[in-house]
Write a protein that holds these residues in place. Structure first.
Motif, PDB file in Angstrom:
ATOM      1  N   ARG A  28      80.714  43.213 114.329  1.00 57.00           N
ATOM      2  CA  ARG A  28      81.843  44.247 114.232  1.00 57.00           C
ATOM      3  C   ARG A  28      81.422  44.553 112.276  1.00 57.00           C
ATOM      4  NH1 ARG A  28      86.075  43.230 117.405  1.00 57.00           N
ATOM      5  NH2 ARG A  28      86.168  40.447 118.348  1.00 57.00           N
ATOM      6  N   ILE A  29      82.588  46.056 112.391  1.00 59.26           N
ATOM      7  CA  ILE A  29      82.394  47.068 111.469  1.00 59.26           C
ATOM      8  C   ILE A  29      83.122  46.753 110.223  1.00 59.26           C
ATOM      9  CG2 ILE A  29      81.503  48.912 109.669  1.00 59.26           C
ATOM     10  CD1 ILE A  29      79.965  49.535 112.745  1.00 59.26           C
ATOM     11  N   ASN A  30      83.350  46.216 108.952  1.00 56.49           N
ATOM     12  CA  ASN A  30      84.764  46.087 108.125  1.00 56.49           C
ATOM     13  C   ASN A  30      84.848  47.286 107.948  1.00 56.49           C
ATOM     14  OD1 ASN A  30      84.724  43.107 108.781  1.00 56.49           O
ATOM     15  ND2 ASN A  30      83.205  42.664 106.836  1.00 56.49           N
ATOM     16  N   THR A  31      86.244  48.129 107.788  1.00 56.48           N
ATOM     17  CA  THR A  31      86.455  49.385 107.965  1.00 56.48           C
ATOM     18  C   THR A  31      87.924  49.582 106.949  1.00 56.48           C
ATOM     19  OG1 THR A  31      87.554  49.627 110.188  1.00 56.48           O
ATOM     20  CG2 THR A  31      85.595  50.425 110.092  1.00 56.48           C
ATOM     21  N   SER A  32      88.375  50.626 105.977  1.00 57.92           N
ATOM     22  CA  SER A  32      89.435  50.836 105.863  1.00 57.92           C
ATOM     23  C   SER A  32      90.536  50.698 106.981  1.00 57.92           C
ATOM     24  CB  SER A  32      89.601  51.824 104.682  1.00 57.92           C
ATOM     25  OG  SER A  32      89.103  52.936 105.307  1.00 57.92           O
ATOM     26  N   SER A  33      91.874  51.300 106.740  1.00 59.07           N
ATOM     27  CA  SER A  33      93.181  51.361 107.463  1.00 59.07           C
ATOM     28  C   SER A  33      92.846  52.559 107.699  1.00 59.07           C
ATOM     29  CB  SER A  33      94.086  51.041 106.300  1.00 59.07           C
ATOM     30  OG  SER A  33      94.270  51.154 105.269  1.00 59.07           O
ATOM     31  N   SER A  34      92.922  53.311 106.708  1.00 64.12           N
ATOM     32  CA  SER A  34      92.890  55.150 106.810  1.00 64.12           C
ATOM     33  C   SER A  34      91.904  55.667 107.684  1.00 64.12           C
ATOM     34  CB  SER A  34      92.287  56.078 105.171  1.00 64.12           C
ATOM     35  OG  SER A  34      90.868  55.327 104.781  1.00 64.12           O
ATOM     36  N   PHE A  35      90.848  55.088 108.190  1.00 60.50           N
ATOM     37  CA  PHE A  35      89.128  54.661 108.748  1.00 60.50           C
ATOM     38  C   PHE A  35      89.774  54.670 109.478  1.00 60.50           C
ATOM     39  CE2 PHE A  35      85.454  53.950 111.306  1.00 60.50           C
ATOM     40  CZ  PHE A  35      85.288  55.049 112.015  1.00 60.50           C
ATOM     41  N   ASN A  36      90.673  54.001 110.062  1.00 61.46           N
ATOM     42  CA  ASN A  36      90.721  53.397 111.759  1.00 61.46           C
ATOM     43  C   ASN A  36      91.979  54.754 112.071  1.00 61.46           C
ATOM     44  OD1 ASN A  36      89.442  50.380 111.110  1.00 61.46           O
ATOM     45  ND2 ASN A  36      91.248  49.779 110.917  1.00 61.46           N
ATOM     46  N   SER A  37      92.605  54.705 111.000  1.00 58.95           N
ATOM     47  CA  SER A  37      93.887  56.231 111.394  1.00 58.95           C
ATOM     48  C   SER A  37      93.441  56.764 112.120  1.00 58.95           C
ATOM     49  CB  SER A  37      94.892  56.335 110.307  1.00 58.95           C
ATOM     50  OG  SER A  37      95.303  55.218 109.933  1.00 58.95           O
ATOM     51  N   PHE A  38      92.569  57.666 111.390  1.00 58.68           N
ATOM     52  CA  PHE A  38      91.801  58.204 111.412  1.00 58.68           C
ATOM     53  C   PHE A  38      91.118  58.851 112.568  1.00 58.68           C
ATOM     54  CE2 PHE A  38      87.214  60.532 110.909  1.00 58.68           C
ATOM     55  CZ  PHE A  38      87.754  61.968 111.910  1.00 58.68           C
ATOM     56  N   LYS A  39      90.455  56.934 112.941  1.00 54.79           N
ATOM     57  CA  LYS A  39      89.501  57.100 114.221  1.00 54.79           C
ATOM     58  C   LYS A  39      90.298  56.875 115.490  1.00 54.79           C
ATOM     59  CE  LYS A  39      89.036  52.962 115.485  1.00 54.79           C
ATOM     60  NZ  LYS A  39      88.350  51.721 115.297  1.00 54.79           N
ATOM     61  N   ARG A 172      86.045  63.374 104.130  1.00 54.89           N
ATOM     62  CA  ARG A 172      86.810  62.610 103.682  1.00 54.89           C
ATOM     63  C   ARG A 172      85.974  60.904 102.879  1.00 54.89           C
ATOM     64  NH1 ARG A 172      92.084  61.844 107.871  1.00 54.89           N
ATOM     65  NH2 ARG A 172      92.214  64.527 108.361  1.00 54.89           N
ATOM     66  N   ASN A 173      84.684  60.920 102.310  1.00 59.52           N
ATOM     67  CA  ASN A 173      84.131  59.658 102.187  1.00 59.52           C
ATOM     68  C   ASN A 173      83.876  58.662 102.973  1.00 59.52           C
ATOM     69  OD1 ASN A 173      83.009  62.336 100.324  1.00 59.52           O
ATOM     70  ND2 ASN A 173      84.964  61.653  99.340  1.00 59.52           N
ATOM     71  N   PHE A 174      84.485  57.907 104.175  1.00 59.05           N
ATOM     72  CA  PHE A 174      83.995  57.644 104.804  1.00 59.05           C
ATOM     73  C   PHE A 174      82.488  57.375 105.106  1.00 59.05           C
ATOM     74  CE2 PHE A 174      88.130  58.599 107.591  1.00 59.05           C
ATOM     75  CZ  PHE A 174      89.019  58.055 106.582  1.00 59.05           C
ATOM     76  N   GLU A 175      82.195  56.064 105.001  1.00 58.57           N
ATOM     77  CA  GLU A 175      80.659  55.442 105.002  1.00 58.57           C
ATOM     78  C   GLU A 175      80.666  55.491 106.266  1.00 58.57           C
ATOM     79  OE1 GLU A 175      79.511  53.158 103.411  1.00 58.57           O
ATOM     80  OE2 GLU A 175      80.823  52.821 101.721  1.00 58.57           O
TER      81      GLU A 175
END
Length: 476
Positions: A28-39, A172-175
């Motif tokens: 699994r890849i640990n992500t942020s809540s903002s990225f999850n909404s975007f995804k 959005r400067n996501f990883e």
């Protein structure tokens, strides 16, 4: 042989479920809540678009094979036949669709880079809704216009959406590693789960409710309108190169120079074209391969099994790309070799086992072995899509991303048109052998791509860093 279908389908479903449920922290890849909404926003839109994408083709025995049109695809050939058109006329309609994608693809790709990827995605929805509307007319000219519109829309689907996603992700400067998660989930949902559900929904509209073969196209138009509304209200605009100084021909020149001057981009385009050419040829051939004597086989059930295999592949890809120590360029060599071996099965079985001329019910033993091999190939397809997306995000320059991606599809569309036109000219074993050779060559090119993309230890590789360290060939 019905028991065999259920065993294969059940085993595939169990493996997919087990693979998804058994993921550990390493997978699994640990992500942020903002990225999850975007995804999640992107996945909803992408699934809607793939849920109706029309790329249907026909086989030697006129069976309907679905290459990417999950809702309306199984009824395109049937709809045309109810209007009184024969195999030759229908074949010309399909050729027009692929030819349109080839001729207009680079143009719409360039416009997407220059005028905005969000606008291009909205344009895709409008153009495809118009294509769906033309299916109500029994006039051949109107249907031809619909296929041409469908070809243009397909070019936008396979370039504008991915280009928008990558640009917005970076803005959005996501990883960067998080992109692989979006890619794998998009394939798992859009090319797998949605494909199965859409097929069932289309069957419900046509057979259960008896709404007729046009009903799936109307449903597709409704879903497109919903997707377009989500894009208009939630997506922001991004561009490749909005400079007013670059006209359409200059955009083409930018893309051509990028491909010619960067071996990595050229290799990536060749790999993609070779694999997709093999994939589309397989789409034409799996029905006659599994029913050489016109046996009755459950096309929908087999197709659903293929989609489960594709979901399995995308789930495997997600695990592979979650490991930062493993590069896509490394494992894709093995994937291409496995896919090449799987498409050799029709040749090896025809040599080792004497083909039966007796028309039976269901699959013979030989065809059952081939079905298992085809499922392996579909799993490779599931790995291929998110992996090639990941490599495209690394190697293709942002300023001409959509244009270059559509350049990649030109040789593919030429090949598909040739195959469609000469689908009866070659024995099926020759066609599978050609596909296997294509895939073997793709593995060699993938090896070359891996070698030239590697950097000395301690130096992190970045395509932008490499371009900045050289004379920029795109600086016109």
């Amino acid at each position: 042989m019905e028991v065999f279908y259920y065993l294969v389908f059940g085993a595939m479903a169990a493996v997919v479920a087990a693979l998804e449920l058994s993921k550990t922290n390493k997978d699994r890849i640990n992500t942020s809540s903002s990225f999850n909404s975007f995804k999640n926003n992107y996945l909803v839109v992408f699934s809607i678009m793939m849920g109706k994408e029309d790329n249907t083709v026909i086989t030697n025995n006129e069976a309907i094979i679905d290459a990417g049109d999950w809702l309306q695809g199984p009824y395109v050939y049937y709809l045309y036949s109810t209007y009184g058109f024969g195999k030759g006329d229908i074949g010309q309609l399909f050729i027009a669709g692929f030819g349109s994608s080839m001729l207009f693809g680079t143009i719409v790709g360039s416009l997407a880079d220059k005028q905005g990827r969000k606008r291009a995605c909205v344009t895709y929805c409008i153009v495809y809704i118009l294509s769906c509307i033309t299916k109500h007319s029994p006039q051949y000219r109107v249907l031809m216009v619909g296929r041409i519109l469908g070809g243009i829309a397909t070019s936008l689907l396979f370039s504008a959406f991915e280009s928008w996603l990558i640009a917005e992700h970076n803005k959005r400067n996501f990883e960067q590693q998080w992109l692989s998660l979006t890619f794998s989930k998009a394939v798992f949902l859009g090319n797998g789960l949605v494909a199965i559900l859409s097929g069932l929904f289309g069957n419900l509209l046509v057979d259960t409710f008896s709404f007729g073969p046009v009903a799936p196209f109307d449903a597709a138009a409704c879903f497109l309108a919903i997707g377009m509304a989500i894009i208009l209200t939630t997506w922001s605009e991004n561009f490749g190169d909005p400079s007013d100084s670059k006209d359409l021909m200059t955009q083409f020149k930018v893309a051509a120079i990028a491909i010619a001057s960067d071996e990595k981009i050229a290799l990536l385009g060749a790999i993609q074209s070779l694999f997709e050419a093999s994939m589309y040829t397989f789409v034409f051939l799996w029905t006659p391969a599994l029913s050489p004597n016109d046996e009755e086989i459950p096309h929908g059930f087999v197709f659903a099994t293929f989609m489960l295999a594709s979901m399995l592949g995308s789930s495997l890809a997600a695990r592979l790309m979650a490991r930062s120590s493993l590069r896509v360029e490394n494992y894709m060599q093995i994937v291409f070799l496995i896919s090449a071996a799987s498409l050799l099965l029709p040749i090896t079985t025809s040599v080792l086992v004497t083909p039966s001329k007796v028309i039976g019910e269901g699959l013979s033993l030989t065809c059952s072995i081939q079905l298992l091999g085809f499922c392996v190939f579909e799993a490779c397809v599931g790995i291929f899509w998110p992996s090639i997306m990941k490599m495209r995000s690394q190697y293709i320059p942002e300023e001409a991303r959509s244009t270059i991606m559509n350049f990649f599809r030109v040789p593919l569309n030429i090949f598909v048109c040739i195959v469609l036109y000469n689908v009866d000219a070659f024995p099926i074993t020759i066609m599978f052998g050609m596909c296997s050779i294509f895939l073997f060559v793709a593995s060699i090119l993938q090896r070359r791509l891996m070698v030239i993309s590697e950097k000395p230890k301690g130096e992190e590789w970045s395509p932008m860093k490499e371009r900045n360290s050289e004379v920029d060939p795109l600086n016109l």
